[in-house]
Design a protein around this motif. Structure first.
Motif, PDB file in Angstrom:
ATOM      1  N   LEU A 145      51.510  45.581  35.951  1.00  0.00           N
ATOM      2  CA  LEU A 145      50.419  45.008  36.741  1.00  0.00           C
ATOM      3  C   LEU A 145      49.151  45.816  36.479  1.00  0.00           C
ATOM      4  CD1 LEU A 145      52.288  44.453  40.124  1.00  0.00           C
ATOM      5  CD2 LEU A 145      51.890  42.815  38.245  1.00  0.00           C
ATOM      6  N   TRP A 146      48.061  45.082  36.299  1.00  0.00           N
ATOM      7  CA  TRP A 146      46.789  45.760  36.014  1.00  0.00           C
ATOM      8  C   TRP A 146      46.490  46.799  37.093  1.00  0.00           C
ATOM      9  CZ3 TRP A 146      43.117  43.790  32.103  1.00  0.00           C
ATOM     10  CH2 TRP A 146      41.975  44.596  31.987  1.00  0.00           C
ATOM     11  N   ALA A 183      56.808  42.157  26.496  1.00  0.00           N
ATOM     12  CA  ALA A 183      55.951  43.080  27.249  1.00  0.00           C
ATOM     13  C   ALA A 183      54.781  42.274  27.807  1.00  0.00           C
ATOM     14  CB  ALA A 183      55.449  44.181  26.335  1.00  0.00           C
ATOM     15  N   VAL A 184      54.620  42.347  29.132  1.00  0.00           N
ATOM     16  CA  VAL A 184      53.633  41.479  29.788  1.00  0.00           C
ATOM     17  C   VAL A 184      52.682  42.304  30.651  1.00  0.00           C
ATOM     18  CG1 VAL A 184      53.336  39.402  31.187  1.00  0.00           C
ATOM     19  CG2 VAL A 184      55.499  39.777  29.979  1.00  0.00           C
ATOM     20  N   LEU A 185      51.412  41.967  30.547  1.00  0.00           N
ATOM     21  CA  LEU A 185      50.409  42.555  31.427  1.00  0.00           C
ATOM     22  C   LEU A 185      49.926  41.446  32.354  1.00  0.00           C
ATOM     23  CD1 LEU A 185      48.473  44.987  32.084  1.00  0.00           C
ATOM     24  CD2 LEU A 185      46.865  43.931  30.476  1.00  0.00           C
ATOM     25  N   MET A 186      49.877  41.712  33.651  1.00  0.00           N
ATOM     26  CA  MET A 186      49.336  40.698  34.550  1.00  0.00           C
ATOM     27  C   MET A 186      48.127  41.235  35.289  1.00  0.00           C
ATOM     28  SD  MET A 186      50.954  38.248  37.304  1.00  0.00           S
ATOM     29  CE  MET A 186      51.244  39.293  38.684  1.00  0.00           C
ATOM     30  N   ASP A 187      47.045  40.463  35.230  1.00  0.00           N
ATOM     31  CA  ASP A 187      45.818  40.878  35.892  1.00  0.00           C
ATOM     32  C   ASP A 187      45.871  40.445  37.354  1.00  0.00           C
ATOM     33  OD1 ASP A 187      43.323  41.615  36.649  1.00  0.00           O
ATOM     34  OD2 ASP A 187      42.322  40.820  34.858  1.00  0.00           O
ATOM     35  N   ASP A 188      46.285  41.350  38.210  1.00  0.00           N
ATOM     36  CA  ASP A 188      46.435  41.040  39.639  1.00  0.00           C
ATOM     37  C   ASP A 188      45.235  41.555  40.435  1.00  0.00           C
ATOM     38  OD1 ASP A 188      46.975  43.699  39.172  1.00  0.00           O
ATOM     39  OD2 ASP A 188      48.551  43.843  40.693  1.00  0.00           O
ATOM     40  N   ARG A 189      44.112  41.763  39.756  1.00  0.00           N
ATOM     41  CA  ARG A 189      42.935  42.275  40.469  1.00  0.00           C
ATOM     42  C   ARG A 189      42.209  41.151  41.202  1.00  0.00           C
ATOM     43  NH1 ARG A 189      39.427  44.767  35.830  1.00  0.00           N
ATOM     44  NH2 ARG A 189      40.150  42.832  34.862  1.00  0.00           N
ATOM     45  N   GLU A 190      41.587  41.509  42.278  1.00  0.00           N
ATOM     46  CA  GLU A 190      40.710  40.554  42.971  1.00  0.00           C
ATOM     47  C   GLU A 190      39.324  40.682  42.358  1.00  0.00           C
ATOM     48  OE1 GLU A 190      40.831  40.630  47.283  1.00  0.00           O
ATOM     49  OE2 GLU A 190      42.896  41.350  47.176  1.00  0.00           O
ATOM     50  N   GLU A 191      39.185  40.187  41.152  1.00  0.00           N
ATOM     51  CA  GLU A 191      37.905  40.263  40.438  1.00  0.00           C
ATOM     52  C   GLU A 191      37.427  38.854  40.156  1.00  0.00           C
ATOM     53  OE1 GLU A 191      35.722  42.355  39.441  1.00  0.00           O
ATOM     54  OE2 GLU A 191      36.677  44.338  39.474  1.00  0.00           O
TER      55      GLU A 191
END
Ligand code: ATP
Ligand code: MG
Length: 572
Positions: free
Chosen positions: A2-3, A505-513
């Motif tokens: 997770l980001w 391999a996974v990246l997830m952008d979980d930011r509130e941006e």
């Protein structure tokens, strides 16, 4: 990953201190941060890339029969004194003293150490051949650390060393390493070239470099290759058949004459002022070579090859003479040196000079040159090929094709060391005839961190990095537009988990941006496949899958997203 749980400090603007694209991008995309000149922190995304490159290197080295070990980073100075490289490597070596005032070296390469280990351990020809390698941080006090990871003072290298009983054995080992290198760099995705190179301080009888061709400014090396045959060499090493005499008519020698050339110092200024071509001037370049002043003579339209001059003189250090040295030996400012009356200075001329007639030289007097000079007017101590070969000249191998030039990044190299180190350190084995002989050695390096940046230099666009999938920090990048939205969050985590379960391999952008920020960051860090969705696409039950390269996009129902994403990834 997770980001929010990792650390990816992206920057909106280009850092001011970076010159080449790959360095700017590595900083902007949050892969690296400098600690001090040429010394970097590798942040989490960089760490992923390093692991992937190292894994490929390990797999291919192991497959080629190499054995992994780890040697010490700290070496006693005596080893380097024994091999004779204490003086040769000189200032490039990071040195320190221990509490007993004993000199230690921070290793920049390990020929001495491996030879020392093998000495006394490998005794018989029956134990040969052997190939040892390691992947480790190296230290070199480079004169000009620059371009980020391209030329650092601390960097990661894979170094391998082969031991054979015979020269044929060495050739075999060398070819095997060359093959492994082709496999490694092709797996990464490079259109890699193997070119002849200078042996430099490593010594030995021959060397090759693996080059990644680049169009941008990141290529520190220029390569000349033949358009007709397979000749390719680093310009430091390349030779050519000169076209100097093409169409030239022999001239009668004329009377030499001193001429006033006020403020005219460069070849262009002098020849422009005198209305002659640069091929009618002989440049006199003054160098300090291991403390001795040497004059190198070369035709005005040629470049000198300092590597060739240094090799010819068997020198450890060669630098352009400083202005005060020039003044002392010539009696004039820089720009007016010439071979006539230049006493007490060794004069080395390129053979092309021998064929020149009625040329211009500096007069060793301010604002003055001499015209109609011929080689009988001064003494050349030695003629030696010190000219840099140029694009457009004739290939030295096939004598037909023209040489073309391109720039490249050296990611790896191979050296035929022969017995240089085994002789110096007394590393011998008993051969089948019962005679004691020195090991015949080879040495093989790959710059792991430089390779990472070379990939960025070779694969990027104006928005950011485009990682080749073999070394991308993650395979997939999931970008929900609003992570606080319940439905989006559910879909995001479902995809995230399923892709990971299936081995990716996974990246997830979980930011509130804002979406713009997330998409810009996604382009910047360059993960090969992005899966994104928001309110609107989910209303139709769909997500978007976008390839980073080419930015092709498909819309696909949520249930089919994982299969489709994997299919797209597989085709990259
Ligand atoms: P260069 O000509 O670029 O200085 P080298 O001939 O000194 O390279 P080696 O000593 O053979 O290189 O090192 C093996 C590999 O390590 C090189 O091919 C390169 O990929 C990498 N390398 C060498 N010096 C550096 C450095 N200062 N920073 C990063 N990588 C390096
Ligand atoms: Mg070097």
């Amino acid at each position: 990953m997770l980001w929010s749980q990792t650390f990816i400090p992206t920057l909106r603007d280009d850092p001011a201190d970076a010159v080449i694209d790959s360095h700017k991008l590595m900083l902007r995309a949050g892969f690296i941060r400098q600690l001090t000149a040429g010394i970097y922190n590798y942040l989490p995304l960089m760490q992923c890339v390093i692991h992937k490159i190292e894994r490929i290197v390990r797999e291919e080295m192991n497959a080629a029969g190499a054995i992994e070990i780890t040697m010490p980073v700290l070496h006693p100075a005596e080893l380097w004194q024994k091999s004779g490289r204490w003086d040769v490597v000189g200032k490039e070596q990071m040195r320190m003293k221990d509490r007993h005032q004993r000199d230690l070296v921070l290793g920049g390469t390990h020929e001495e150490v491996i030879t020392w280990i093998v000495r006394g351990e490998l005794r018989s020809y029956r134990q040969l051949p052997k190939n040892f390698y390691q992947i480790q941080t190296k230290f070199r006090d480079e004169p000009r650390p620059r371009f980020g990871l391209m030329r650092g003072r601390e960097f990661i290298m894979k170094d391998a060393y082969t031991f054979d009983a015979t020269w044929d054995g060495l050739k075999n080992a060398y070819n095997k390493m060359a093959e492994a290198y082709f496999k490694i760099f092709r797996r990464i995705g490079f259109d890699v070239r193997m070119v002849e190179s200078d042996v430099g301080a490593m010594g030995g009888t021959g060397a090759h470099e693996f080059m990644v061709p680049v169009e941008t400014s990141g290529g520190e090396n220029v390569i000349l290759s033949c358009e007709r045959c397979d000749y390719a060499a680093n310009i430091e090493k390349a030779t050519s058949l000169s076209l100097a005499d093409e169409g030239a008519r022999p001239e009668e020698p004329r009377q030499k004459e001193m001429v006033f050339t006020p403020g005219m110092k460069t070849v262009e200024e002098v020849t422009g002022f005198l209305r002659v071509g640069p091929e009618k001037l002989v440049k006199t370049l003054l160098y300090e070579v291991d403390g001795e002043v040497v004059a190198a003579l070369i035709r005005g339209d040629r470049e000198i090859n300092e590597v060739k001059l240094k090799n010819y003189m068997r020198a450890n250090e060669l630098v352009m003479a400083a202005a005060d040295v020039v003044m002392r030996v010539t009696g004039a400012q820089v720009g007016f040196a010439g071979p006539i009356g230049l006493s007490r200075v060794r004069i080395i001329a390129d053979p092309e000079v021998k064929r020149m007639r009625n040329f211009v030289v500096g007069a060793n007097r301010d604002d003055t040159h001499i015209i109609n000079v011929n080689t009988v007017d001064f003494t050349v101590d030695e003629y030696a090929e010190i000219r840099q070969a140029q694009a457009g000249e004739i290939c030295p191998r096939c004598n037909q094709g023209r040489l073309q030039s391109y720039s490249g990044i050296e990611v790896g190299n191979l050296f035929m060391l022969g017995t240089k180190y085994s002789d110096a350190l007394g590393a011998n084995f008993i051969d089948s005839d019962g005679v004691e002989k020195p090991f015949v050695m080879g040495s093989y390096g790959i710059g792991i961190t430089r390779t990472a940046q070379a990939a960025v230099e070779a694969f990027h666009d104006e928005k950011g990095i485009i990682w080749p999938k073999a070394i991308a920090p993650y395979d997939f990048h999931i970008v929900p537009i609003e992570i606080t939205d319940r439905r989006q969050r559910e879909v995001a985590f479902a995809l995230y988990e399923e892709l990971q379960e299936r081995g990716y391999a996974v990246l997830m952008d979980d930011r509130e941006e804002r979406p713009g920020v997330k998409f810009n960051d996604a382009d910047l860090i360059g993960i090969p496949v992005r899966i994104s969705f928001g309110d609107r696409s989910l209303k139709d039950g769909q997500v978007e899958i976008v390839k980073r390269r080419g930015k092709e996009m498909v819309k696909i129902p949520v249930e089919k997203a994982v299969d489709k994403a994997i299919e797209i990834f597989g085709q990259l």
